[in-house]
Design a protein around this motif. Structure first.
Motif, PDB file in Angstrom:
ATOM      1  N   GLY A 184      55.910  36.284  39.484  1.00 47.84           N
ATOM      2  CA  GLY A 184      56.048  36.246  40.715  1.00 47.84           C
ATOM      3  C   GLY A 184      57.212  36.312  41.400  1.00 47.84           C
ATOM      4  O   GLY A 184      58.167  35.852  40.976  1.00 47.84           O
ATOM      5  N   GLN A 209      58.334  34.484  43.772  1.00 55.58           N
ATOM      6  CA  GLN A 209      58.869  33.247  43.941  1.00 55.58           C
ATOM      7  C   GLN A 209      58.681  32.050  42.777  1.00 55.58           C
ATOM      8  O   GLN A 209      58.751  30.997  43.023  1.00 55.58           O
ATOM      9  N   GLN A 231      56.218  32.509  40.379  1.00 52.38           N
ATOM     10  CA  GLN A 231      54.796  32.147  40.111  1.00 52.38           C
ATOM     11  C   GLN A 231      54.581  32.449  38.771  1.00 52.38           C
ATOM     12  O   GLN A 231      54.722  33.766  38.541  1.00 52.38           O
ATOM     13  N   TRP A 244      52.100  34.068  35.971  1.00 53.21           N
ATOM     14  CA  TRP A 244      50.772  34.927  35.703  1.00 53.21           C
ATOM     15  C   TRP A 244      49.473  33.826  35.478  1.00 53.21           C
ATOM     16  O   TRP A 244      49.802  33.057  34.643  1.00 53.21           O
ATOM     17  N   TRP A 264      45.434  43.524  40.540  1.00 55.61           N
ATOM     18  CA  TRP A 264      46.525  43.136  41.146  1.00 55.61           C
ATOM     19  C   TRP A 264      47.196  43.967  42.018  1.00 55.61           C
ATOM     20  O   TRP A 264      47.583  44.979  41.822  1.00 55.61           O
ATOM     21  N   LEU A 313      51.284  41.639  48.348  1.00 53.24           N
ATOM     22  CA  LEU A 313      52.154  40.579  47.665  1.00 53.24           C
ATOM     23  C   LEU A 313      53.556  40.830  48.731  1.00 53.24           C
ATOM     24  O   LEU A 313      54.071  41.568  48.940  1.00 53.24           O
ATOM     25  N   ASP A 354      57.393  39.796  48.831  1.00 49.57           N
ATOM     26  CA  ASP A 354      58.563  39.611  47.920  1.00 49.57           C
ATOM     27  C   ASP A 354      59.489  38.807  48.363  1.00 49.57           C
ATOM     28  O   ASP A 354      60.759  38.818  47.778  1.00 49.57           O
ATOM     29  N   PRO A 365      56.664  28.881  46.481  1.00 46.82           N
ATOM     30  CA  PRO A 365      55.902  29.521  45.493  1.00 46.82           C
ATOM     31  C   PRO A 365      54.304  29.514  45.530  1.00 46.82           C
ATOM     32  O   PRO A 365      53.583  30.397  45.178  1.00 46.82           O
ATOM     33  N   THR A 425      50.080  34.595  50.133  1.00 42.86           N
ATOM     34  CA  THR A 425      50.019  35.948  49.626  1.00 42.86           C
ATOM     35  C   THR A 425      50.191  36.106  48.204  1.00 42.86           C
ATOM     36  O   THR A 425      49.677  37.130  47.693  1.00 42.86           O
ATOM     37  N   TRP A 426      50.598  35.239  47.398  1.00 38.29           N
ATOM     38  CA  TRP A 426      50.333  35.463  46.167  1.00 38.29           C
ATOM     39  C   TRP A 426      48.989  35.451  45.532  1.00 38.29           C
ATOM     40  O   TRP A 426      48.536  36.184  44.911  1.00 38.29           O
ATOM     41  N   SER A 436      47.152  38.697  46.540  1.00 41.00           N
ATOM     42  CA  SER A 436      47.303  39.836  45.753  1.00 41.00           C
ATOM     43  C   SER A 436      46.426  40.119  44.438  1.00 41.00           C
ATOM     44  O   SER A 436      46.464  41.261  44.050  1.00 41.00           O
TER      45      SER A 436
END
Length: 254
Positions: free
Chosen positions: A181, A183, A185, A187, A214, A219, A221, A227, A231-232, A235
């Protein structure tokens, strides 16, 4: 969660696996496209073209200092050699993958080597599936196991088709070895990527059997965000209720 792929679906998939134009979404696009070499031949100037007109075009384009200006000039007045070199360079930047372009006059034009020129790989054997499971550290869901054992070792399905077992293991390792991710993150542990180009991935939820896409368009960025910013999670969007439903919808299309 569905325990297996229905027999009728397995038969349909195996039939498609033998037809390069129907074994994957890419295969269908390749079959309906025009090779770039043929498209370039159609755009070549007439040898009898007026030399004054040719010189005027060259003079106009000479002021543009870019590879694409050279390509345009080559198409308008040359033999296409510059254009083919530029396309070859673009292909090398994408790892040699086949590219497509749309033209209002020509339709779909394909560039680069086709990965869909033959039937799909034969089904994998039980030892190969077991070896992949050992590397992954968990058993494959029954429906995915059926795909590899009864349909093909990848290459059949939407897009480029599902990953081969080797690609499946490699993509899982790539996505889980370190945070992916923006920030930092990690998977999601329960998602197994089974198909996709680079970061646009379709994954199988190992707990529910559902498919998740995904979606990079969702997302953010911005590395300054926390984190756990929403939006993470946003996505990851639903793709299908199951692997069987996803493949059945694809086989129902012409």
């Amino acid at each position: 969660m569905a325990d297996a792929l229905p027999d009728v679906l397995v038969r349909l998939l195996r039939e498609r696996a033998q037809d390069p134009a129907r074994r994957s979404g890419l295969g269908a696009m390749t079959a309906g496209s025009m090779p770039v070499e043929e498209a370039l031949r159609g755009l070549r100037p007439d040898p009898a073209q007026d030399e004054e007109h040719r010189a005027a075009v060259e003079d106009y384009l000479s002021g543009m200092n870019s590879p694409f200006a050279g390509m345009i000039s080559d198409l308008a007045t040359g033999d296409g050699s510059q254009t083919q070199r530029l396309l070859a360079a673009l292909g090398s930047l994408t790892g040699g993958k086949q590219l497509f372009a749309m033209s209002g006059d020509l339709g779909v034009v394909s560039m680069g080597a086709s990965s869909a020129s033959g039937p799909a790989p034969v089904p994998a054997g039980e030892p190969a599936v077991a070896a992949a499971e050992a590397e992954l550290g968990f058993a494959l869901p029954p429906a995915l196991r059926d795909y590899y054992l009864d349909v093909a070792d990848g290459g059949v399905g939407p897009g480029d088709g599902l990953y081969s077992l080797t690609e499946l293991v490699a993509k899982h390792r790539e996505m889980t070895e370190e945070p992916v991710g923006p920030q930092g993150q990690p998977w999601p542990a329960g998602l197994l990527p089974i198909q996709g180009e680079d970061w646009d991935l379709v994954s199988l939820d190992l707990e529910t059997g559902r498919l998740v896409f995904w979606d990079l368009e969702e997302l953010d960025d911005d590395e300054d965000l926390a984190p756990d910013q929403p939006t993470w999670a946003a996505s990851f969007v639903p793709e299908a209720d199951s692997l069987a439903a996803w493949l059945a919808e694809w086989t129902a299309k012409a």
